[in-house]
Design an enzyme around this catalytic site. Structure first.
Site, PDB file in Angstrom:
ATOM      1  N   LYS A  10       0.813  -1.224   0.000  1.00 55.66           N
ATOM      2  CA  LYS A  10       0.000   0.000   0.000  1.00 55.66           C
ATOM      3  C   LYS A  10       0.844   1.271   0.000  1.00 55.66           C
ATOM      4  O   LYS A  10       0.439   2.299  -0.534  1.00 55.66           O
ATOM      5  CB  LYS A  10      -0.935  -0.004   1.223  1.00 55.66           C
ATOM      6  CG  LYS A  10      -2.012  -1.051   1.086  1.00 55.66           C
ATOM      7  CD  LYS A  10      -3.024  -1.009   2.223  1.00 55.66           C
ATOM      8  CE  LYS A  10      -4.048  -2.118   2.002  1.00 55.66           C
ATOM      9  NZ  LYS A  10      -4.667  -2.628   3.204  1.00 55.66           N
ATOM     10  N   LYS A  12       3.836   1.655  -1.502  1.00 59.58           N
ATOM     11  CA  LYS A  12       4.272   1.863  -2.881  1.00 59.58           C
ATOM     12  C   LYS A  12       3.129   2.441  -3.709  1.00 59.58           C
ATOM     13  O   LYS A  12       3.314   3.365  -4.484  1.00 59.58           O
ATOM     14  CB  LYS A  12       4.644   0.512  -3.522  1.00 59.58           C
ATOM     15  CG  LYS A  12       6.004  -0.011  -3.238  1.00 59.58           C
ATOM     16  CD  LYS A  12       6.193  -1.215  -4.158  1.00 59.58           C
ATOM     17  CE  LYS A  12       7.437  -1.979  -3.879  1.00 59.58           C
ATOM     18  NZ  LYS A  12       7.568  -3.163  -4.751  1.00 59.58           N
ATOM     19  N   ASP A  69       9.753  -3.295  -8.724  1.00 64.32           N
ATOM     20  CA  ASP A  69      10.590  -4.101  -7.835  1.00 64.32           C
ATOM     21  C   ASP A  69      11.705  -3.195  -7.359  1.00 64.32           C
ATOM     22  O   ASP A  69      12.350  -2.509  -8.149  1.00 64.32           O
ATOM     23  CB  ASP A  69      11.145  -5.358  -8.501  1.00 64.32           C
ATOM     24  CG  ASP A  69      11.543  -6.374  -7.431  1.00 64.32           C
ATOM     25  OD1 ASP A  69      10.662  -6.822  -6.671  1.00 64.32           O
ATOM     26  OD2 ASP A  69      12.743  -6.688  -7.307  1.00 64.32           O
ATOM     27  N   SER A  70      11.892  -3.171  -6.054  1.00 67.13           N
ATOM     28  CA  SER A  70      12.818  -2.185  -5.517  1.00 67.13           C
ATOM     29  C   SER A  70      13.527  -2.733  -4.290  1.00 67.13           C
ATOM     30  O   SER A  70      13.151  -3.777  -3.755  1.00 67.13           O
ATOM     31  CB  SER A  70      12.062  -0.897  -5.172  1.00 67.13           C
ATOM     32  OG  SER A  70      10.867  -1.196  -4.494  1.00 67.13           O
ATOM     33  N   GLY A 151       9.347   0.970   5.172  1.00 65.14           N
ATOM     34  CA  GLY A 151      10.575   0.205   4.970  1.00 65.14           C
ATOM     35  C   GLY A 151      11.786   0.833   5.648  1.00 65.14           C
ATOM     36  O   GLY A 151      11.772   1.151   6.837  1.00 65.14           O
ATOM     37  N   TYR A 152      12.843   1.014   4.868  1.00 58.56           N
ATOM     38  CA  TYR A 152      14.113   1.508   5.397  1.00 58.56           C
ATOM     39  C   TYR A 152      14.168   3.039   5.459  1.00 58.56           C
ATOM     40  O   TYR A 152      15.229   3.599   5.760  1.00 58.56           O
ATOM     41  CB  TYR A 152      15.274   0.980   4.545  1.00 58.56           C
ATOM     42  CG  TYR A 152      15.344  -0.541   4.505  1.00 58.56           C
ATOM     43  CD1 TYR A 152      15.980  -1.249   5.519  1.00 58.56           C
ATOM     44  CD2 TYR A 152      14.755  -1.263   3.469  1.00 58.56           C
ATOM     45  CE1 TYR A 152      16.036  -2.638   5.498  1.00 58.56           C
ATOM     46  CE2 TYR A 152      14.795  -2.653   3.432  1.00 58.56           C
ATOM     47  CZ  TYR A 152      15.437  -3.336   4.447  1.00 58.56           C
ATOM     48  OH  TYR A 152      15.482  -4.704   4.432  1.00 58.56           O
ATOM     49  N   ASP A 153      13.049   3.711   5.161  1.00 56.90           N
ATOM     50  CA  ASP A 153      13.049   5.181   5.116  1.00 56.90           C
ATOM     51  C   ASP A 153      13.628   5.857   6.364  1.00 56.90           C
ATOM     52  O   ASP A 153      14.348   6.853   6.236  1.00 56.90           O
ATOM     53  CB  ASP A 153      11.629   5.721   4.855  1.00 56.90           C
ATOM     54  CG  ASP A 153      11.236   5.615   3.382  1.00 56.90           C
ATOM     55  OD1 ASP A 153      12.116   5.330   2.548  1.00 56.90           O
ATOM     56  OD2 ASP A 153      10.045   5.825   3.079  1.00 56.90           O
ATOM     57  N   ARG A 179      11.962   5.551  -6.845  1.00 58.49           N
ATOM     58  CA  ARG A 179      10.641   5.303  -7.459  1.00 58.49           C
ATOM     59  C   ARG A 179      10.215   6.517  -8.295  1.00 58.49           C
ATOM     60  O   ARG A 179       9.708   6.364  -9.399  1.00 58.49           O
ATOM     61  CB  ARG A 179       9.632   5.008  -6.336  1.00 58.49           C
ATOM     62  CG  ARG A 179       8.240   4.619  -6.800  1.00 58.49           C
ATOM     63  CD  ARG A 179       7.458   3.929  -5.687  1.00 58.49           C
ATOM     64  NE  ARG A 179       8.111   2.691  -5.288  1.00 58.49           N
ATOM     65  CZ  ARG A 179       8.811   2.550  -4.149  1.00 58.49           C
ATOM     66  NH1 ARG A 179       8.893   3.524  -3.260  1.00 58.49           N
ATOM     67  NH2 ARG A 179       9.418   1.403  -3.895  1.00 58.49           N
TER      68      ARG A 179
END
Ligand code: ITT
Length: 197
Positions: A10, A12, A69-70, A151-153, A179
């Site tokens: 969600k 992304k 994909d990231s 995530g890693y933000d 992105r």
């Protein structure tokens, strides 16, 4: 045109919606098709996984599909976690556990250079796909900062900035992120298809 975004993430989706806002496309996502099973992401590269996700959804629905994909590549860890970023600390998937593991792996390490990478694949309904890519260089902090993003933000400070991605307003992250850059390349490469803003 109707475009399916081949993700169930969600965060992304929110970013992709914000970045593509104003384009002449009607965005739907894999969340609208719960009956279609999750794709097994077994590729060695972001490209392979992005293509697999886009082609699977496009073929299953007969629509155009866009997949992201990231992941994060950390210089001192030989570019890990890379394509394994989502499940770095194993199952169940947990951003907190992933961040803890990253801090453990980097304990005492002075080289904190890292980059986010994103590959976007666009597939036509027959499964013919092309890709574009984006990256964002930066470094990993020694403790989490900020509550936005995902995530890693909270651990990632992009080059030329003081704030982490998790401390920035969404528009600022989207303007410089992997992105955001991949989607800018997508709009350039697939201009005709995606339509102008
Ligand atoms: P889908 O496959 O359904 O799209 P996913 O979360 O499994 O969702 P990926 O396989 O591409 O997606 O894994 C991407 C992981 O990389 C993601 O779970 C985060 O841990 C990390 N990541 C990617 N982009 C990020 C960003 O902008 N900020 C922070 N972490 C990010």
């Amino acid at each position: 045109m109707k475009l399916l975004v081949a993700t169930r993430n969600k965060h992304k989706l929110e970013e992709i919606h914000a970045i593509l806002a104003g384009l002449d496309v009607e965005l739907h996502s894999a969340l609208d098709f719960p009956e279609i099973p999750d794709v097994v992401e077994d590729g060695d590269t972001f490209e392979a996984n992005a293509i697999k996700k886009a082609v699977t959804l496009a073929r299953a629905t007969g629509c155009w599909a866009l997949a992201d994909d990231s992941g994060l590549e950390v210089e001192a860890l030989g570019n890990a976690p890379g394509v394994y970023s989502a499940r770095y600390a194993g199952e169940p998937v947990s951003y907190a556990a992933n961040n803890e593991k990253l801090l453990r792996e980097l304990a005492g390490q002075t080289d904190r250079r890292a980059r986010f990478r994103c590959v976007m694949a666009l597939s036509d309904p027959a499964g013919r796909a092309e890709t574009v890519a984006g990256r964002c260089e930066g470094h990993i902090l020694e403790a989490l900062r900020g509550a936005a993003g995902f995530g890693y933000d909270p651990l990632f400070v992009p080059e030329g900035f003081e704030q982490t991605f998790a401390e920035m307003p969404a528009e600022e992250k989207n303007a410089i992120s992997h992105r955001g850059r991949a989607l800018a390349a997508a709009q350039e490469k697939w201009k005709q298809l995606l339509g102008g803003a």
